[in-house]
Design an enzyme around this catalytic site. Structure first.
Site, mmCIF file in Angstrom:
data_model
loop_
_atom_site.group_PDB
_atom_site.id
_atom_site.type_symbol
_atom_site.label_atom_id
_atom_site.label_comp_id
_atom_site.label_asym_id
_atom_site.label_seq_id
_atom_site.Cartn_x
_atom_site.Cartn_y
_atom_site.Cartn_z
ATOM 1 N N GLU A 36 9.735 -2.316 2.149
ATOM 2 C CA GLU A 36 10.853 -1.578 2.740
ATOM 3 C C GLU A 36 12.168 -2.039 2.112
ATOM 4 O O GLU A 36 13.007 -1.232 1.696
ATOM 5 C CB GLU A 36 10.886 -1.783 4.260
ATOM 6 N N ARG A 82 0.828 -1.205 0.000
ATOM 7 C CA ARG A 82 0.000 0.000 0.000
ATOM 8 C C ARG A 82 0.871 1.268 0.000
ATOM 9 O O ARG A 82 1.965 1.281 0.539
ATOM 10 C CB ARG A 82 -0.896 -0.008 1.242
ATOM 11 N N ASP A 88 -1.428 6.436 9.800
ATOM 12 C CA ASP A 88 -2.126 5.786 10.914
ATOM 13 C C ASP A 88 -1.228 5.429 12.104
ATOM 14 O O ASP A 88 -1.726 4.995 13.141
ATOM 15 C CB ASP A 88 -2.853 4.525 10.421
HETATM 16 C C1 UGA Z 1 2.615 -1.954 6.705
HETATM 17 C C2 UGA Z 1 3.683 -0.862 6.663
HETATM 18 O O1 UGA Z 1 3.715 -0.184 7.914
HETATM 19 C C3 UGA Z 1 3.343 0.114 5.541
HETATM 20 O O2 UGA Z 1 4.269 1.170 5.543
HETATM 21 C C4 UGA Z 1 3.371 -0.637 4.243
HETATM 22 O O3 UGA Z 1 3.004 0.219 3.172
HETATM 23 C C5 UGA Z 1 2.403 -1.792 4.303
HETATM 24 O O4 UGA Z 1 2.606 -2.621 5.449
HETATM 25 C C6 UGA Z 1 2.581 -2.594 3.039
HETATM 26 O O5 UGA Z 1 3.373 -3.540 3.046
HETATM 27 O O6 UGA Z 1 2.014 -2.203 2.043
HETATM 28 P P1 UGA Z 1 -0.082 -1.385 7.120
HETATM 29 O O7 UGA Z 1 -0.493 -0.858 8.434
HETATM 30 O O8 UGA Z 1 -0.480 -2.758 6.743
HETATM 31 O O9 UGA Z 1 1.463 -1.184 7.022
HETATM 32 O O10 UGA Z 1 -0.532 -0.386 5.913
HETATM 33 P P2 UGA Z 1 -1.524 0.853 5.970
HETATM 34 O O11 UGA Z 1 -1.236 1.685 7.166
HETATM 35 O O12 UGA Z 1 -2.906 0.386 5.773
HETATM 36 O O13 UGA Z 1 -1.087 1.675 4.662
HETATM 37 C C7 UGA Z 1 0.170 2.309 4.556
HETATM 38 C C8 UGA Z 1 -0.009 3.733 4.026
HETATM 39 O O14 UGA Z 1 -0.593 3.690 2.735
HETATM 40 C C9 UGA Z 1 -0.911 4.595 4.902
HETATM 41 O O15 UGA Z 1 -0.372 5.890 5.018
HETATM 42 C C10 UGA Z 1 -2.231 4.620 4.137
HETATM 43 O O16 UGA Z 1 -2.955 5.815 4.324
HETATM 44 C C11 UGA Z 1 -1.757 4.486 2.698
HETATM 45 N N1 UGA Z 1 -2.766 3.817 1.834
HETATM 46 C C12 UGA Z 1 -3.349 2.656 2.203
HETATM 47 C C13 UGA Z 1 -3.131 4.407 0.631
HETATM 48 O O17 UGA Z 1 -2.616 5.483 0.289
HETATM 49 N N2 UGA Z 1 -4.064 3.781 -0.158
HETATM 50 C C14 UGA Z 1 -4.672 2.615 0.202
HETATM 51 O O18 UGA Z 1 -5.518 2.105 -0.552
HETATM 52 C C15 UGA Z 1 -4.292 2.037 1.413
HETATM 53 MN MN MN Z 2 -0.618 1.147 9.055
#
Ligand code: UGA
Ligand code: MN
Length: 255
Positions: A199, A82, A113
């Site tokens: 990462e 994401r 978040d």
């Molecule tokens: C974990 C990591 O902490 C993230 O940095 C990483 O991007 C993610 O896994 C991954 O492997 O993709 P997680 O808590 O699962 O994090 O991810 P989210 O917090 O849901 O999303 C990461 C970021 O992307 C957030 O800032 C969220 O706002 C953004 N995001 C999420 C979008 O811009 N679009 C989406 O559809 C979903």
């Molecule tokens: Mn997150």
């Protein structure tokens, strides 16, 4: 040095609450530039107004995650990384708008978040190459991240994802501006399907474990928590019922 914070964000029920928590952590920090990248075709008024009234130095960008990278219904949450194109757009903006020969700084990727102690930003400011520190509630343990000794990273602690070249969370590192703008001007995040590799997809292009710089100091303190906000289902369901009755909550009050 300036701390450039790149934050991907997307529209959802709790978005403004999340942004408010991040904003409150950034507010007391000197010399900080917040690059907020919306996962959207168009910039939203909510985020635009939020940034305008924040008093922070900021740049507002947007790019919608292409369909091939979006999670489809029934697909496991973990299979699609994401915020990838959003973070890459933030890096691209820095490459096009900041002269790294005149400006010194670091780049940090702060998800909208997580929970941040403002102290982390003054710790990361002095990173020369790539700095790392522990993050709570990741790696399927209480905290996960680098194990440090005498200014060197000597290993990593994690329960999940130990196979990764850099078994750390997005929130666990920051990069000197020169690294991404001068030394590796083409390095980007790569949206590989294997969970947890995002990462490492960037870090393995720009550094080696032996080069990592311990921060906080010596990886001794947690200043970032990988939190996840519960969606208030009661409020969503109740509001839907009120809308049906033609009695929605006052729309002029933003949440
Ligand atoms: C974990 C990591 O902490 C993230 O940095 C990483 O991007 C993610 O896994 C991954 O492997 O993709 P997680 O808590 O699962 O994090 O991810 P989210 O917090 O849901 O999303 C990461 C970021 O992307 C957030 O800032 C969220 O706002 C953004 N995001 C999420 C979008 O811009 N679009 C989406 O559809 C979903
Ligand atoms: Mn997150």
């Amino acid at each position: 040095p300036t701390v450039f914070v790149i934050t991907p964000t997307f529209k959802r029920f709790v978005q403004k609450a999340e942004l408010t928590r991040v904003y409150q952590a950034l507010k007391p920090v000197k010399n900080l530039h917040w690059i907020v990248v919306e996962d959207a075709v168009n910039k939203t008024d909510l985020v635009a107004n939020f940034l305008k009234t924040s008093g922070l130095k900021y740049t507002h960008l947007n790019v919608r995650t292409p369909d091939i990278l979006r999670r489809h219904r029934n697909e496991l949450r973990r299979m699609k990384p994401r915020g990838v194109v959003q973070r890459n757009l933030g890096i691209q903006w820095l490459r096009e708008n900041i002269n790294p020969h005149k400006v010194s700084g670091v780049i940090y990727f702060a998800d909208d978040d997580n929970t941040y102690d403002s102290k982390i930003f003054d710790e990361m400011r002095w990173i020369q190459r790539v700095g790392v520190w522990p993050v709570a509630f990741t790696g399927a343990v209480r905290w996960a991240g680098p194990l440090c000794k005498n200014g060197k990273v000597v290993g990593f602690h994690a329960k999940w994802g130990r196979f990764r070249p850099f078994p750390i969370d997005m929130a666990a590192f920051a990069v000197n501006l020169k690294k991404l703008l001068i030394d590796f001007p083409n390095a980007t995040f790569v949206a590989v399907e294997q969970p947890g590799m995002l990462e490492s997809s960037l870090l393995s292009q720009i550094t080696k474990v032996e080069e990592l710089e311990p921060v906080t100091p010596n990886c001794s303190k947690v200043y970032v928590w990988h939190t996840r906000t519960e969606t208030p289902k009661d409020s969503i369901l109740g509001e839907r019922q009120l809308i049906k009755k033609g009695m929605p909550s006052d729309k002029s009050i933003e949440t």
